[in-house]
Scaffold this motif. Structure first.
Motif, PDB file in Angstrom:
ATOM      1  N   VAL A 187       0.848  -1.190   0.000  1.00  0.00           N
ATOM      2  CA  VAL A 187       0.000   0.000   0.000  1.00  0.00           C
ATOM      3  C   VAL A 187       0.884   1.240   0.000  1.00  0.00           C
ATOM      4  CG1 VAL A 187      -1.413   1.429   1.552  1.00  0.00           C
ATOM      5  CG2 VAL A 187      -2.073  -0.924   1.067  1.00  0.00           C
ATOM      6  N   VAL A 188       0.519   2.232  -0.800  1.00  0.00           N
ATOM      7  CA  VAL A 188       1.153   3.551  -0.739  1.00  0.00           C
ATOM      8  C   VAL A 188       0.059   4.540  -0.355  1.00  0.00           C
ATOM      9  CG1 VAL A 188       2.416   5.341  -1.966  1.00  0.00           C
ATOM     10  CG2 VAL A 188       2.839   2.935  -2.518  1.00  0.00           C
ATOM     11  N   ALA A 189       0.132   5.068   0.861  1.00  0.00           N
ATOM     12  CA  ALA A 189      -0.885   5.978   1.389  1.00  0.00           C
ATOM     13  C   ALA A 189      -0.367   7.407   1.352  1.00  0.00           C
ATOM     14  CB  ALA A 189      -1.250   5.585   2.818  1.00  0.00           C
ATOM     15  N   ILE A 190      -1.128   8.277   0.701  1.00  0.00           N
ATOM     16  CA  ILE A 190      -0.678   9.643   0.458  1.00  0.00           C
ATOM     17  C   ILE A 190      -1.561  10.622   1.220  1.00  0.00           C
ATOM     18  CG2 ILE A 190      -0.156  11.357  -1.319  1.00  0.00           C
ATOM     19  CD1 ILE A 190      -0.235   8.938  -3.337  1.00  0.00           C
ATOM     20  N   GLY A 194      -0.978  13.740   7.072  1.00  0.00           N
ATOM     21  CA  GLY A 194      -0.780  12.477   7.778  1.00  0.00           C
ATOM     22  C   GLY A 194      -1.895  12.194   8.753  1.00  0.00           C
ATOM     23  N   GLU A 195      -2.964  12.990   8.712  1.00  0.00           N
ATOM     24  CA  GLU A 195      -4.062  12.853   9.664  1.00  0.00           C
ATOM     25  C   GLU A 195      -5.403  12.601   8.977  1.00  0.00           C
ATOM     26  OE1 GLU A 195      -3.399  12.586  12.708  1.00  0.00           O
ATOM     27  OE2 GLU A 195      -1.381  13.459  12.843  1.00  0.00           O
ATOM     28  N   THR A 196      -5.405  12.311   7.689  1.00  0.00           N
ATOM     29  CA  THR A 196      -6.649  12.057   6.968  1.00  0.00           C
ATOM     30  C   THR A 196      -7.270  10.752   7.461  1.00  0.00           C
ATOM     31  OG1 THR A 196      -5.664  13.132   5.020  1.00  0.00           O
ATOM     32  CG2 THR A 196      -7.721  11.902   4.694  1.00  0.00           C
ATOM     33  N   LEU A 197      -8.405  10.855   8.132  1.00  0.00           N
ATOM     34  CA  LEU A 197      -8.993   9.712   8.825  1.00  0.00           C
ATOM     35  C   LEU A 197      -9.253   8.532   7.890  1.00  0.00           C
ATOM     36  CD1 LEU A 197     -10.158   8.494  11.413  1.00  0.00           C
ATOM     37  CD2 LEU A 197     -12.349   9.579  10.848  1.00  0.00           C
ATOM     38  N   GLN A 198      -9.807   8.814   6.695  1.00  0.00           N
ATOM     39  CA  GLN A 198     -10.134   7.729   5.773  1.00  0.00           C
ATOM     40  C   GLN A 198      -8.892   6.932   5.384  1.00  0.00           C
ATOM     41  OE1 GLN A 198     -10.953  11.009   5.531  1.00  0.00           O
ATOM     42  NE2 GLN A 198     -12.633  11.307   4.078  1.00  0.00           N
ATOM     43  N   ARG A 218       3.830  14.932   5.122  1.00  0.00           N
ATOM     44  CA  ARG A 218       4.699  16.068   5.425  1.00  0.00           C
ATOM     45  C   ARG A 218       5.651  15.685   6.548  1.00  0.00           C
ATOM     46  NH1 ARG A 218       1.586  21.046   8.055  1.00  0.00           N
ATOM     47  NH2 ARG A 218       3.742  21.737   8.189  1.00  0.00           N
ATOM     48  N   TYR A 219       6.769  16.406   6.619  1.00  0.00           N
ATOM     49  CA  TYR A 219       7.771  16.118   7.641  1.00  0.00           C
ATOM     50  C   TYR A 219       7.206  16.381   9.037  1.00  0.00           C
ATOM     51  CZ  TYR A 219      12.024  16.137  10.340  1.00  0.00           C
ATOM     52  OH  TYR A 219      12.966  15.846  11.291  1.00  0.00           O
ATOM     53  N   GLY A 220       7.572  15.517   9.975  1.00  0.00           N
ATOM     54  CA  GLY A 220       7.147  15.691  11.362  1.00  0.00           C
ATOM     55  C   GLY A 220       6.273  14.543  11.829  1.00  0.00           C
ATOM     56  N   ASN A 221       6.005  14.512  13.120  1.00  0.00           N
ATOM     57  CA  ASN A 221       5.183  13.447  13.695  1.00  0.00           C
ATOM     58  C   ASN A 221       3.732  13.576  13.254  1.00  0.00           C
ATOM     59  OD1 ASN A 221       7.348  12.341  15.142  1.00  0.00           O
ATOM     60  ND2 ASN A 221       7.018  13.739  16.857  1.00  0.00           N
ATOM     61  N   ASN A 222       3.153  12.475  12.796  1.00  0.00           N
ATOM     62  CA  ASN A 222       1.741  12.436  12.446  1.00  0.00           C
ATOM     63  C   ASN A 222       1.264  10.985  12.520  1.00  0.00           C
ATOM     64  OD1 ASN A 222       1.998  11.251   9.562  1.00  0.00           O
ATOM     65  ND2 ASN A 222       3.298  13.084   9.446  1.00  0.00           N
ATOM     66  N   THR A 223      -0.029  10.809  12.554  1.00  0.00           N
ATOM     67  CA  THR A 223      -0.611   9.485  12.767  1.00  0.00           C
ATOM     68  C   THR A 223      -0.231   8.501  11.674  1.00  0.00           C
ATOM     69  OG1 THR A 223      -2.498  10.489  13.907  1.00  0.00           O
ATOM     70  CG2 THR A 223      -2.766   8.231  13.130  1.00  0.00           C
ATOM     71  N   LEU A 224      -0.360   8.905  10.427  1.00  0.00           N
ATOM     72  CA  LEU A 224      -0.056   8.005   9.314  1.00  0.00           C
ATOM     73  C   LEU A 224       1.423   7.635   9.292  1.00  0.00           C
ATOM     74  CD1 LEU A 224      -0.961   6.488   6.799  1.00  0.00           C
ATOM     75  CD2 LEU A 224      -0.614   8.592   5.472  1.00  0.00           C
ATOM     76  N   GLY A 225       2.278   8.629   9.522  1.00  0.00           N
ATOM     77  CA  GLY A 225       3.713   8.378   9.510  1.00  0.00           C
ATOM     78  C   GLY A 225       4.150   7.370  10.550  1.00  0.00           C
TER      79      GLY A 225
END
Length: 288
Positions: A187-190, A194-198, A218-225
């Motif tokens: 999977v490649v999730a874009i 990094g917070e897009t719920l879907q 984007r650079y930095g801490n996020n849920t998807l990352g």
């Protein structure tokens, strides 16, 4: 002999500013305001000038992915040198901007975002992601909004070198696809935020199915990352108006191109064969 100037310090700070811990925020803001002074300072001098503690400065460096304060200073020096050499910085579009200003500003911002991202891309991550994509039996590209356009572009490219892939626009179809993946799939999730719920939910479903997961955020801490197996980070500057996620979309497309070329190059002969066949078929269809 090529001299590589390390940089990306200021960009990482700017991209992470809204997520930096309160104890480290004074130091971060001081660095962004007085970068030319900071490169001459020690940790104790910076902590005193920014009304922070020395431990907060060290934690800031570590949390941003630097080996230490010296590493951060070297990269800030590279940023300042690069700015001096090219004479450009991110610009906003204003109400009184004429067409010439708009052409220059948009082109400059897109170019800077691509170059800033290129400086922080991890070759090992790109190589590993390309290896997974090359071996994948099936590839799902997930994105919403502007990122969905990038996902569709990725599908078009990878299909041309005979990679079985999807880029469903409908979230229900994305989820349906995710739950049918296997350990042979990728999977490649874009998602720039990094917070897009879907997208996060689709990646969770894909991981439960055993698929390998790659994020583009984007650079930095996020849920998807934090959720994906490999996260490829980008740097972009969006206008306050944020018209259609301009810079981030351009940078996402550039990273997809990098992955595509890496995969195609790994299987050069077969990729060239499929590209020639698809080009021939398209040309033939236009003649009908």
């Amino acid at each position: 002999m090529v001299i590589i100037m390390l940089n990306g310090g200021l960009s990482r700070l700017e991209q992470s500013l809204d997520k930096i811990k309160k104890a480290e925020l004074n130091a971060a803001k001081y660095i962004l305001e007085f970068p030319d002074k900071v490169i001459q300072m020690t940790v104790s001098e910076l902590s005193e000038a920014s009304h922070s503690s020395a431990s907060a400065v060290i934690r800031l460096c570590k949390n941003l992915g630097f080996s230490g304060f010296q590493d951060l200073k070297i990269r800030i020096a590279g940023d300042l040198q690069n700015k001096q050499n090219n004479g450009h910085e991110y610009q906003e579009i204003h109400a009184d901007s004429n067409i010439a200003n708009i052409i220059e500003t948009v082109s400059n911002n897109n170019s800077l975002s691509i170059n800033e991202t290129a400086r922080i891309l991890d070759p090992e991550k790109i190589e590993k992601a390309a290896e997974w994509l090359n071996k994948a039996k099936r590839i799902d590209f997930y994105g919403t909004g502007a990122s969905q356009l990038v996902a569709q572009d990725a599908q078009t490219k990878f299909m041309r070198i005979n990679k079985f892939c999807t880029a469903y626009a409908d979230n229900h179809l994305q989820l349906t696809s995710a739950v049918t993946l296997t350990s042979d799939d990728v999977v490649v999730a874009i998602s720039n935020s990094g917070e897009t719920l879907q997208i996060v939910e689709c990646v969770k479903a894909a991981k439960e199915s055993g698929a390998k997961t790659i994020g583009l955020t984007r650079y930095g801490n996020n849920t998807l990352g934090q959720l994906v197996d490999i996260n490829i980070e980008i740097i972009s500057s969006e206008s306050d108006v944020r018209s259609a996620a301009t810079s981030s979309r351009i940078v996402q497309l550039n990273v997809i191109d990098i992955l595509y070329v890496a995969v195609a190059g790994n299987q050069f002969d077969s990729s060239l064969n499929y590209l020639n066949r698809s080009l021939k078929a398209i040309k033939k269809s236009f003649r009908i």
